[in-house]
Write an enzyme that holds these catalytic residues in place. Structure first.
Site, PDB file in Angstrom:
ATOM      1  N   GLU A   9     122.419  -1.326  64.382  1.00  6.56           N
ATOM      2  CA  GLU A   9     123.885  -1.418  64.300  1.00  6.56           C
ATOM      3  C   GLU A   9     124.379  -2.809  63.939  1.00  6.56           C
ATOM      4  OE1 GLU A   9     122.330   0.280  66.671  1.00  6.56           O
ATOM      5  OE2 GLU A   9     123.082   2.329  66.468  1.00  6.56           O
ATOM      6  N   HIS A  34     126.982   7.333  76.814  1.00 10.40           N
ATOM      7  CA  HIS A  34     127.540   8.050  75.668  1.00 10.40           C
ATOM      8  C   HIS A  34     128.964   8.503  75.924  1.00 10.40           C
ATOM      9  CE1 HIS A  34     123.323   8.243  74.533  1.00 10.40           C
ATOM     10  NE2 HIS A  34     123.687   8.584  73.340  1.00 10.40           N
TER      11      HIS A  34
HETATM   12  C1  LIG Z   1     122.082   2.258  69.650  1.00 12.79           C
HETATM   13  C2  LIG Z   1     122.035   3.704  69.339  1.00 12.79           C
HETATM   14  N1  LIG Z   1     122.208   4.107  68.063  1.00 12.79           N
HETATM   15  C3  LIG Z   1     122.181   5.420  67.757  1.00 12.79           C
HETATM   16  C4  LIG Z   1     121.963   6.359  68.726  1.00 12.79           C
HETATM   17  C5  LIG Z   1     121.978   7.861  68.378  1.00 12.79           C
HETATM   18  N2  LIG Z   1     120.620   8.369  68.448  1.00 12.79           N
HETATM   19  C6  LIG Z   1     120.137   8.934  69.567  1.00 12.79           C
HETATM   20  S1  LIG Z   1     118.526   9.313  69.453  1.00 12.79           S
HETATM   21  C7  LIG Z   1     118.463   8.751  67.869  1.00 12.79           C
HETATM   22  C8  LIG Z   1     117.177   8.791  67.124  1.00 12.79           C
HETATM   23  C9  LIG Z   1     116.152   7.974  67.809  1.00 12.79           C
HETATM   24  O1  LIG Z   1     114.960   7.995  67.100  1.00 12.79           O
HETATM   25  P1  LIG Z   1     113.639   7.423  67.708  1.00 12.79           P
HETATM   26  O2  LIG Z   1     113.857   6.045  68.219  1.00 12.79           O
HETATM   27  O3  LIG Z   1     112.572   7.577  66.676  1.00 12.79           O
HETATM   28  O4  LIG Z   1     113.326   8.329  68.966  1.00 12.79           O
HETATM   29  P2  LIG Z   1     112.998   9.902  68.966  1.00 12.79           P
HETATM   30  O5  LIG Z   1     114.286  10.616  69.187  1.00 12.79           O
HETATM   31  O6  LIG Z   1     112.386  10.229  67.669  1.00 12.79           O
HETATM   32  O7  LIG Z   1     112.061  10.065  70.108  1.00 12.79           O
HETATM   33  C10 LIG Z   1     119.689   8.280  67.450  1.00 12.79           C
HETATM   34  C11 LIG Z   1     119.989   7.724  66.124  1.00 12.79           C
HETATM   35  C12 LIG Z   1     121.791   5.894  70.038  1.00 12.79           C
HETATM   36  N3  LIG Z   1     121.620   6.742  71.059  1.00 12.79           N
HETATM   37  N4  LIG Z   1     121.818   4.581  70.309  1.00 12.79           N
END
Ligand SMILES: Cc1ncc(C[n+]2csc(CCOP(=O)(O)OP(=O)(O)O)c2C)c(N)n1
Ligand SMILES: Cc1ncc(C[n+]2csc(CCOP(=O)(O)OP(=O)(O)O)c2C)c(N)n1
Ligand SMILES: [Mg+2]
Ligand SMILES: [Mg+2]
Lengths: 345, 338, 345, 338
Positions: free
Chosen positions: D68, D137
């Site tokens: 971000e 959230h």
């Molecule tokens: C700072 C932030 N940005 C965006 C999100 C929205 N978000 C939640 S899970 C996710 C994907 C996360 O991917 P990863 O780190 O690969 O973990 P996975 O879900 O694949 O285990 C996103 C973009 C968030 N929760 N926090």
């Protein structure tokens, strides 16, 4: 290192617990028995338990939105976890955290973070405590391939490196961040990022193999505990379910072939086969384990069902250690929150 | 008692806290070399040698990389696992770098985890306004943190309070943000050399009065006092000056009682106007003791502008004795006309 | 690539301008003619001009607290820069930025940042513009060894890598961040951090040598302009003065030997010697240049002296492009800022 | 005219803006797959195909890493050099990650650089409260940005406003933060399919009335309306409901005029109480039209608490029609007693 018969059984038990717990949670979300959503670790159990089983009691860990099951990997009982997912009073966080913000301090879980990447420095701080206070504990941060692009990871790796902290950075590379394939947003290789920060980086291509994960994490934990500093470990794995339960995306960002290939290398099935082929386990014994775990999950649901929801006033607890603060909330405010129409005189 | 500067009092409190509890550590950029003057020897002013490092060692005096987000997060994690860190963030404008950790972890963890965590950590930073350091080094961002439940917020305006409040902050099991004011660094008064703790959440009535209440924050306190003196001498107006000292939790009773007595309120603070602490205090008073009010509530704040570098431009941006005095006159005058 | 006689002279001119400008600024701080402080680039001129001279008109750059002189490297006239440092109306930012927050858009300087590390993504965004709009421009971010531990650098390198942006990350490693030696807070080698982000990393050990810096930056700029993506360049250099003018630290964190060693390899002296030895310049010609630059600096000071301070109301300009906002400031507020004691009716 | 949802209206505005100006790009996490429903095909609700990517290509629809701070900074740099980015930050709770860029670069650059820069960039995020998504959230952090001069702040409460304000935001040469409310995503009304621009800084009088003014923000607007209806029907109280729509710049005149008429003010907003928008509006009114006030100003806000996950706990945290109605009764009643 070799694990004993009992230890191997316990590994399979914990992987099964995570699988069955999450399968049940998935259904409960769809039926509305769990509010909000959950992010399952189904498909990633070898990676989770491979890591947690390499830790000792007293060691710390932090996680992300997908880590409500990681305390299971560290030996936590299922009931308070399930009650947390349902928002009940008996939840491990009194129902205030839910699946996304669950901590279980009894097993060293310092908490998940719904904010991607944000819990990495928290674990680093636990490693700092160990170092400053001269304790033999280590800390491990779980995070995803998506989180690996948050700058705070590199701040943390640098601090851990320069202070030689007993720390493991564990990237759960399930190859997608929500709908986004890792390779489209990640330049270079995550494990290779360690070198520039002066710490070892390890990539485990077969993250579905418990032994591969466990060996790598165990070595890193041993190094850390011996005062030799931090390690970055990237584990390549796969989540079977959608990003979160109930989410329906119109775009299918993962193809059927890929899914089938990963399903054919299921970590729990593989481990079971290895137990039988190489470690003298019988199919009966392992079938019994399956049944036992299903029963445990039933019990956890029953535990959750039996718990009441928290009292409304619990929403006003725990912000601070002292309670004087609540008294400073204005009269109107407190009245409003008790849904009273008239202000107390 | 001995004469201590505001900066020296902070140093003294840090030394006492380090001596009192092994779990207290200091972590921040350039703390080893005592660049900001609170980790040095004398405890009275900028120290002549960086002797916190000599005395407590590098294990407890942690000179960090420039990684505010990482530092704040690590301090939070350390606080959750047995340490009681004092984090020196130097300028308040650098807090934004660590905003996620401050808001999402430091403020929320104990609550989200149902009380499993406690978060005994202190974040010190200094508001460097008024010194021609430009927009990146002149922020007074405490109001935005007041909107974040879970952070205690302290703004000491005198050497004694700088010392006593810091001790209470370090001993608090909750996270405390201390906003110091570099304009006050040199201010001096008699401060006890004994250990003492000034409680969080208790305002200080700096001067009693009957005609109008002035609530002043941080470096506005001496300005308000000067305005009060002028008005007493020249116009016979009796001004009560209140320094809330801690903004969260806020000593509402002290303010309400005073306004109930005087019927008039002026609030002075160095932060930007919109959604500042003055807005909150005004709204709180307008809710709680509306019937006592004899005149409009006046806010004297920085305007909703960034801070310009040029000395020809910057001075006008902050509340000073002239503006506060004018507001008091207006407030008292309006009532006289009524 | 080889530089022409005129170009070489221009290089020396710009390095001298930076040196003499900063020497004068240092004195002016001490005499109170410049408010606040300045951070000089004295000792780092080869690194600054080596980089800026590799850029073309239209290319972008961003800097940090120590970059008020970098527009000089890109050809900016000295007067408006000096007037900015003194807070005068004729300053390039109308006196609103000062030495720490100076931008000079006429030469592509998108601004310094008093916040360490914070301008790195700004330049990355300029590279993104170039890419999206199909322009042939490149962008370069200057930052220090201290800034190299800010996470946003790695977020920016990753984005630049994955999007193949025309971007150069240039680390001015003067080996100290304020009082803090880089090696005590930096794990690994900064240039080596590029590899993990899939981009080339170059370390220039002799950052006092204009040619070494210029060659490396020129290659990176050419690559970027050709659509081959970003590069990280770490230049090892040294600042002669204290972190900022007027600052007096009780601890001497740099030893005399080290200082003497670096002073013996002065970039401007070296370059002058090379011009005479290898490029057919005469001492007279270069002495004349010295005198010319001193005159330019005198003129810049005269330009600043001749400028009035900005009108008070300038403090209320430029926040937004539209002026309606100022009208929403409350009546009391505006009255107060004009120091009037009475509110307008 | 056609019936559009709030979410669909945002999508429609984005499509129009992309069509109108090649320099407009969309940048954010998961925008390519239209995960948040505003970069899809239909423009009416969650789209069945992710066709912004098909239509505008990956050069203008930039799916980003989870970075971000880097994204916001890059968008700022891009805005300074010729693009007009719309940054989709999905949840408002993620803004903290980019706080330094938002406060120190986006808000300050134009000012610090004496007008050399302009910053035509829009940051969209949705406040996801009320859906059992827990403390990470559920934030509604717009008040802290109101304390930062240099950011325009918009909080649309209806589909038409979601469309018209977004078009104005994109066309503004200044940075705009838009706080959407997921509780409103499904709300529907007739919205023009033509292009239209709703000006920033102009409040909407949702309903006229004479006894009391209710200023309601974001998802509190429908709640305030419901309360107003109940009170009109059951108790004959005539409530004027004002939606400021943009919080910076704030349409002070509209609010002051209304309060001058009704003499009573209730403010409802979903943010935390201390230093919220309600505090600012209350303070502004107490300064400017104090003499018109017949009763204390009441604020109905979220309390200064974090948001708990459990459905048994969360609902009570936000202003709703019951609380707003109670506050209106109190405000009107107090005056009757006077
Ligand atoms: C700072 C932030 N940005 C965006 C999100 C929205 N978000 C939640 S899970 C996710 C994907 C996360 O991917 P990863 O780190 O690969 O973990 P996975 O879900 O694949 O285990 C996103 C973009 C968030 N929760 N926090
Ligand atoms: C975010 C932030 N943290 C801390 C500071 C205080 N500070 C100003 S300059 C500086 C040292 C910077 O070192 P480096 O990046 O190496 O640049 P140099 O001064 O050596 O050129 C520090 C810590 C700051 N301005 N911004
Ligand atoms: Mg992933
Ligand atoms: Mg440096």
């Amino acid at each position: 290192m070799t694990l004993s018969h009992d230890e191997l059984l316990e590994v399979q038990r914990r992987m099964l617990r995570i699988r069955k717990f999450d399968e049940r949670a998935s259904k409960m979300v769809k039926r509305g028995h769990i509010p909000g959503t959950v992010h399952t670790s189904i498909g990633q159990e070898a990676q989770v338990v491979g890591a947690t089983f390499a830790l000792q009691d007293g060691d710390y860990m932090s996680g992300n939105h997908r880590s409500h099951g990681h305390p299971i990997g560290k030996g936590a009982p299922l009931g308070p976890l399930m009650a947390e997912l349902t928002g009940k009073a008996a939840g491990v966080c009194k129902g205030k955290g839910g699946s996304l913000h669950l901590a279980d301090f009894a097993v060293g879980s310092l908490g998940e973070s719904g904010i991607v990447g944000s819990s990495i420095p928290i674990a680093t701080g636990a490693a700092l405590s160990s170092k400053v206070l001269g304790r033999p504990t280590v800390a491990l941060a779980f995070f995803g391939d998506g989180a690996a692009n948050q700058g705070v990871l590199y701040e943390s790796m640098n601090m851990a490196g320069v202070w030689n902290l007993p720390m493991i950075f564990l990237c759960e590379n399930n190859q997608y961040a929500l709908s986004t394939p890792a390779h489209t947003v990640t330049s270079g290789v995550i494990a290779d990022r360690a070198a520039g920060f002066g710490i070892p980086g390890v990539r485990i291509e077969n993250g579905q193999d418990f032994f591969a994960v466990h060996d790598a994490v165990k070595s890193a934990v041993d190094r850390a505990r011996a005062g030799e500093g931090p390690t970055l470990i990237e584990v390549v794995t796969y989540r079977y379910n959608e990003h979160s339960e109930g989410l329906r995306l119109s775009v299918d960002y993962r193809n059927a072939e890929e899914k089938a290939e990963w399903l054919s290398r299921d970590p729990i099935v593989q481990f079971r086969e290895a137990l039988i082929a190489d470690h003298g386990f019988t199919a009966e014994e392992l079938d019994a384990l399956d049944a036992d775990v299903l029963r445990e999950v039933d019990e956890a649901v029953a535990f959750s069902d039996a718990s009441p929801f928290p009292e409304k006033s619990v929403a006003f607890d725990d912000l601070f250690t002292d309670t004087t603060y609540v008294e400073t909330l204005s009269r109107q405010e407190r009245a409003a929150f008790e849904q009273k129409e008239e202000v107390p005189a | 008692m001995s004469v201590m500067s505001y900066l020296g009092a902070i140093g003294a409190a840090q030394r006492e806290a380090m001596d009192a509890d092994e779990r207290v550590i200091i972590i921040g950029e350039d703390v080893e070399a005592n660049v900001y003057g609170t980790t040095g020897g004398s405890g009275k002013s900028r120290a002549s040698e960086g002797d916190f490092t000599q005395k407590y060692g590098r294990n407890r005096i942690r000179n960090t990389p420039i990684s505010e987000e990482g530092i704040v997060g690590a301090a939070a994690g350390a606080a959750m696992t047995g340490l009681r860190p004092i984090v020196d963030l130097s300028y308040s404008s650098f807090l934004y770098m660590a905003m996620d950790q401050l808001v999402n972890q430091v403020a929320k963890n104990r609550y989200m985890f149902g009380g499993q965590a406690s978060m005994p950590v202190v974040f010190r930073s200094a508001m460097f306004y008024g010194l021609n350091t430009g927009a990146h080094h002149s922020d007074r961002p405490y109001p935005m943190f007041m909107n974040v439940p879970g952070l205690k917020i302290v703004a000491p305006a005198s050497p004694s309070d700088a010392k006593g409040l810091l001790r209470s902050a370090v001993d608090s099991d909750d996270p405390v943000l201390i906003f110091e004011a570099c304009l006050l660094w040199g201010s001096k008064e008699d401060v006890s050399e004994e250990e003492f703790w000034t409680p969080l959440g208790v305002a200080r009535t700096v001067q009693e009065g009957t005609d109008v209440t002035v609530v002043a924050i941080s470096s506005s306190v001496p300005e308000a006092l000067a305005a009060a003196r002028t008005l007493a001498e020249e116009e016979g107006v009796s001004v009560e000056v209140i320094d809330p000292r801690t903004l969260v939790p806020l000593d509402k009773e002290a303010i309400l009682k005073s306004v109930a007595k005087t019927g008039r309120l002026v609030i002075a603070e160095p932060a930007h106007r919109t959604c500042g602490a003055a807005a909150e205090i005004s709204a709180m008073v307008a809710e709680e003791v509306f019937d006592s009010l004899k005149a409009p509530i006046a806010r004297i704040t920085a305007p909703d502008m960034q801070i310009p570098f040029s000395p020809a431009l910057e001075k006008q941006m902050y509340p000073d004795r002239v503006k506060i005095a004018a507001a008091i006159r207006r407030t008292v005058g309006v009532a006289q006309r009524a």
